[in-house]
Design a protein around this motif. Structure first.
Motif, PDB file in Angstrom:
ATOM      1  N   ALA A 139       0.834  -1.210   0.000  1.00  0.00           N
ATOM      2  CA  ALA A 139       0.000   0.000   0.000  1.00  0.00           C
ATOM      3  C   ALA A 139       0.862   1.251   0.000  1.00  0.00           C
ATOM      4  O   ALA A 139       0.558   2.236  -0.692  1.00  0.00           O
ATOM      5  CB  ALA A 139      -0.924  -0.001   1.220  1.00  0.00           C
ATOM      6  N   GLU A 142       2.560   1.583  -3.513  1.00  0.00           N
ATOM      7  CA  GLU A 142       1.619   1.945  -4.571  1.00  0.00           C
ATOM      8  C   GLU A 142       0.764   3.162  -4.211  1.00  0.00           C
ATOM      9  O   GLU A 142       0.000   3.639  -5.051  1.00  0.00           O
ATOM     10  CB  GLU A 142       0.696   0.751  -4.855  1.00  0.00           C
ATOM     11  N   ASN A 144      -1.778   3.077  -2.217  1.00  0.00           N
ATOM     12  CA  ASN A 144      -3.051   2.430  -2.511  1.00  0.00           C
ATOM     13  C   ASN A 144      -3.933   2.414  -1.263  1.00  0.00           C
ATOM     14  O   ASN A 144      -3.672   1.683  -0.309  1.00  0.00           O
ATOM     15  CB  ASN A 144      -2.768   0.997  -2.998  1.00  0.00           C
ATOM     16  N   GLU A 146      -7.052   1.364  -0.903  1.00  0.00           N
ATOM     17  CA  GLU A 146      -7.823   0.127  -0.716  1.00  0.00           C
ATOM     18  C   GLU A 146      -7.002  -0.913   0.046  1.00  0.00           C
ATOM     19  O   GLU A 146      -7.511  -1.573   0.967  1.00  0.00           O
ATOM     20  CB  GLU A 146      -8.266  -0.430  -2.068  1.00  0.00           C
ATOM     21  N   LYS A 147      -5.748  -1.068  -0.332  1.00  0.00           N
ATOM     22  CA  LYS A 147      -4.898  -2.027   0.379  1.00  0.00           C
ATOM     23  C   LYS A 147      -4.638  -1.570   1.814  1.00  0.00           C
ATOM     24  O   LYS A 147      -4.576  -2.395   2.736  1.00  0.00           O
ATOM     25  CB  LYS A 147      -3.577  -2.229  -0.359  1.00  0.00           C
TER      26      LYS A 147
END
Length: 223
Positions: A139, A142, A144, A146-147
């Protein structure tokens, strides 16, 4: 002006590389420490303890580098959040490395005692803690959200497993007086695994802060 901004973002990219390098060392330490715990491998545990110096060195280097970026370039908005987030992340990564050392130390002690009966819950907690750290690092790499949120949700499982291991081990202590020392060290190792899950959750919260500019400390499961 364009030249200066390009150089600044090159420095930010370098900071990210340093953070991910440190994360790789920490993941390796946690993997080795947990394998040593499950296999009663004192030699591997010793290597985890020896390798902690490199993690600590990287923490100091990243701390100094990120501070220079803040003072010299006075970044704003997303860049400021990223650098501030990295300064948070490096603390949690270093602490996760320390927990790997704690597990290694308990492993060395446990390796000298009568083997613990097979404990599938401990194996599950090892797997959960490692998954949480892996997803948290992904996460961060990236950026990210969501992660990052997935890691936060996984923390419930780590907490539950830690409590269940504690209860089972305490029951074993009552029925097997000679296994008290072994049980105490198993409980402490499980606690370190649960802490790695907590620190991975902190990393997830940091990613959400970097990307969204929202602080979700202690509440990211509901984000």
């Amino acid at each position: 002006m364009i030249r200066k901004e390009t150089h600044f973002h090159q420095q930010v990219d370098e900071l990210k590389i340093m953070i991910l390098q440190m994360a790789a060392y920490v993941e390796r330490a946690v993997d080795s420490a947990t394998r040593a715990l499950l296999d009663r491998n004192a030699e591997l545990a010793e290597r985890v303890i020896e390798g902690d110096a490199r993690i600590n060195q990287l923490e100091n280097e990243i701390d100094e580098f990120s501070l220079q970026l803040l003072v010299r370039d006075q970044p704003m908005a997303r860049d400021l959040r990223f650098i501030t987030g990295c300064r948070r992340a490096v603390i949690d990564l270093e602490r996760a490395g320390d927990e790997a050392v704690n597990i290694a130390e308990k492993t060395i002690y446990l390796s000298k005692l009568t083997p613990t009966p097979h404990n599938p819950m401990l194996e599950e907690l090892v797997s959960t803690a490692k998954d949480m750290l892996r997803v948290a690092v992904e996460a961060l790499q990236e950026e990210n959200v969501e992660k990052a949120t997935d890691v936060c949700r996984m923390d419930y499982k780590a907490d539950d497993l830690n409590v269940r291991i504690l209860k089972k081990t305490m029951d074993d202590m009552v029925t097997e007086v000679t296994g008290v020392r072994r049980a105490v060290n198993t409980i402490l190792a499980a606690r370190s695994l649960e802490r790695i899950g907590d620190l991975s959750t902190n990393l997830g919260e940091t990613v959400i802060f970097i990307v969204k500019g929202v602080s979700v400390k202690h509440n990211c499961q509901r984000f």
